[in-house]
Design an enzyme around this catalytic site. Structure first.
Site, PDB file in Angstrom:
ATOM      1  N   SER A   1       0.829  -1.205   0.000  1.00 29.88           N
ATOM      2  CA  SER A   1       0.000   0.000   0.000  1.00 29.88           C
ATOM      3  C   SER A   1       0.865   1.256   0.000  1.00 29.88           C
ATOM      4  CB  SER A   1      -0.882   0.020   1.247  1.00 29.88           C
ATOM      5  OG  SER A   1      -0.073   0.265   2.380  1.00 29.88           O
ATOM      6  N   LYS A   2       0.202   2.376  -0.257  1.00 26.64           N
ATOM      7  CA  LYS A   2       0.900   3.664  -0.247  1.00 26.64           C
ATOM      8  C   LYS A   2       1.529   3.894   1.130  1.00 26.64           C
ATOM      9  CE  LYS A   2      -0.233   8.584  -0.450  1.00 26.64           C
ATOM     10  NZ  LYS A   2       1.081   9.069  -0.121  1.00 26.64           N
ATOM     11  N   ARG A   3       0.832   3.441   2.171  1.00 19.61           N
ATOM     12  CA  ARG A   3       1.366   3.623   3.524  1.00 19.61           C
ATOM     13  C   ARG A   3       2.717   2.922   3.690  1.00 19.61           C
ATOM     14  NH1 ARG A   3      -2.310   1.282   7.037  1.00 19.61           N
ATOM     15  NH2 ARG A   3      -3.900   1.736   5.492  1.00 19.61           N
TER      16      ARG A   3
ATOM     17  N   ASP B   1       5.278   5.116   1.999  1.00 15.63           N
ATOM     18  CA  ASP B   1       5.605   6.314   2.780  1.00 15.63           C
ATOM     19  C   ASP B   1       6.499   5.949   3.967  1.00 15.63           C
ATOM     20  OD1 ASP B   1       4.063   7.715   1.057  1.00 15.63           O
ATOM     21  OD2 ASP B   1       2.313   7.860   2.359  1.00 15.63           O
TER      22      ASP B   1
END
Ligand code: GLU
Length: 509
Positions: A264-266, A269
């Protein structure tokens, strides 16, 4: 079966394209190119509530950057267009009507509130509500209401949806090229909505109708669509299209670098890597997502890395160009289990591909950093430095930190290195280095002979101390390429002036 190989990438324009989606596009492309087939870009934008402006452009730009080309599609047209589902709207109604007529679908008038009440009621019994063969008989639909009432509701503009009617207790078989035969009983499946009250088809109806009309031979898509495949197979049957039904291949999920679940994008990041091909700013929330391109990844590296996330060529080779991949790709070598994303591997691929970038091109990529530091240097000089140093970097953005001393003299000297290397008498040695550089031809062998052989070795001096101190004087730290090469690159005057400054600044200890 369709004879011609035709595959499609069919994203919904709901935001930036996740690299899992890029991998789906890539596998479709490799398959199409290898088989001499056609690759189609269809935009599935029937869900107006999730439409995000700019997403379609983003998808096209990202795939173009990566070298994933299309033969037909929303941006280039083709014989089976339009390729944007919102432009095909009138067509789907006809097919919904066909299913209604043939008894494979029915009108459902249940309001959101009614459905909610049913859901809640089930929850109290710790059950999950499903609109299916066991419940449809107690709902407000064209199966339970008298025909004239159905007509009246429709004529008076009462909102309705069209639902697929799964047959009772039927085994549905999906033959998947990766997973083999998957069987499911129709009792487990809910009567999915095919056509919505806003006059738009759902994904399921539009997808099947378009795959049929666009003569798609193979549906290669993410594993998240596997649960929908039984419905899709049943739709092909209901339409009477089973003979030309495409073959399915559901790709394994892209997993987070560690732990369980989808990348995921998380994760990106948190661990500092992009999960999108290009930078993206959400037009509604302003949320920013970083992309591979802007981070300095090369398209060839991204393609190579993604190709190996879920597929292997049958041996342990790793470096493969797009052309190699086209030749080697095979659905048989796609794995069933999820593919774990590996940040280090992504960097490694970029490092390897960066070595193939010409020195001149790398110099061009370096130019903005040089300008930002107020450095002007000739393109040839910058290219020479890039050639010398590219082995040490994985991204062009690392060039300044790795190479700055080729352009600017050090303004300080690493105290730890001074302590370790700059021993008493070092200023005398450094003065001698200056004398040698001034007296011999400024070229590799002559410097080596005079400095290393005749001065250091013949006198029994400590070569490590002297050469590292010289490096400290020229670079400011004890890193960098071969010392003589470094001196030859920055030039005689610059070298001597740096050594002189170090003598003056550090002085005798
Ligand atoms: N529109 C679907 C998506 O966004 C396409 C799924 C399919 O390929 O059938 O992934």
């Amino acid at each position: 079966m369709n004879n011609e190989i035709r595959v499609r990438f069919a994203p919904s324009p709901t935001g930036p394209l996740h690299i899992g989606g890029v991998r789906t596009a890539l596998y479709n492309y490799l398959f199409a190119r290898q088989k001499g087939g056609k690759m189609i870009l269809r935009i599935e934008d029937t869900d107006q509530t999730r439409f995000v402006p700019g997403a379609e452009q983003y998808i096209i730009e990202a795939l173009t950057w990566l070298g994933i080309e299309f033969d037909e599609g929303v941006h280039i047209g083709g014989p089976y267009g339009p390729y944007r589902q919102s432009e095909r709207k009138p067509l789907y109604r006809e097919y919904a009507d066909q299913l209604l007529r043939d008894g494979h679908a029915y009108y459902a008038f249940d309001t959101p509130e009614e459905l909610d009440a049913r859901r809640k009621e089930c929850e109290t019994r710790k059950e999950v509500f499903q609109y299916d063969c066991t419940t449809r008989t107690s709902m407000r639909n064209s199966l339970t209401l008298p025909a004239d009432e159905v007509k009246r509701l429709i004529d008076s503009g009462t909102p309705y949806v069209v639902r697929f009617m799964f047959p009772d207790d039927t085994e549905i078989t999906v033959d998947d090229l990766i997973r083999g035969r998957v069987t499911m009983n129709s009792r487990l499946l809910d009567d999915k909505v095919l056509f919505k009250s806003d006059g738009m088809p759902t994904y399921h109806l539009a997808n099947i109708v378009d795959d049929h009309l666009m003569k798609i031979s193979h549906v290669i898509r993410g594993e998240e669509w596997l649960p929908s495949a039984p419905l899709h197979v049943m739709l092909y049957k209901a339409f009477g299209w089973q003979d030309t039904m495409p073959q399915f291949a559901h790709l394994p999920l892209l997993l987070k670098p560690e732990g369980n679940g989808k990348l995921s994008k998380r994760d990106g990041d948190r661990l500092g890597f992009p999960v999108f091909p290009l930078d993206w700013t959400d037009p509604k929330t302003g949320e920013q997502s970083s992309g591979y391109r802007e981070r300095g990844y090369l398209p060839e590296a991204v393609v190579n890395m993604l190709a190996l996330l879920g597929w292997n060529p049958g041996d342990d080779r790793e470096m493969m160009s797009m052309n190699d991949l086209i030749q080697l790709f095979s659905i048989d070598h796609i794995s069933k289990s999820g593919a774990r994303f590996n940040v280090e591997k992504a960097r490694w691929f970029n490092h390897e591909y960066l070595q193939k970038v010409s020195d001149t091109e790398l110099a061009r990529l370096f130019e903005p950093q040089l300008q930002a530091h107020g450095v002007g240097a000739s393109p040839d000089y910058v290219a020479t430095v890039c050639g010398l140093m590219k082995e040490r970097i994985s991204f062009p953005s690392e060039l300044w930190d790795t190479c700055h001393y080729f352009f600017v003299a050090p303004d300080s000297y690493d105290p730890a290195a001074i302590k370790k290397r700059w021993k008493p008498g070092m200023t005398t040695h450094m003065q001698k280095v200056i004398d040698i550089l001034q007296s011999v031809p400024f070229e590799h062998d002559a410097i080596h002979h005079a400095l290393i052989d005749e001065y250091i070795t013949a006198n029994g001096y400590n070569i490590g101390q002297i050469m590292n101190s010289l490096r400290l004087a020229v670079v400011g730290t004890t890193v960098g390429p071969d010392m003589i090469t470094l001196m030859l690159t920055i030039g005689k005057e610059e070298t001597i002036s740096r050594v002189r400054r170090a003598i003056d600044t550090i002085g005798e200890v």
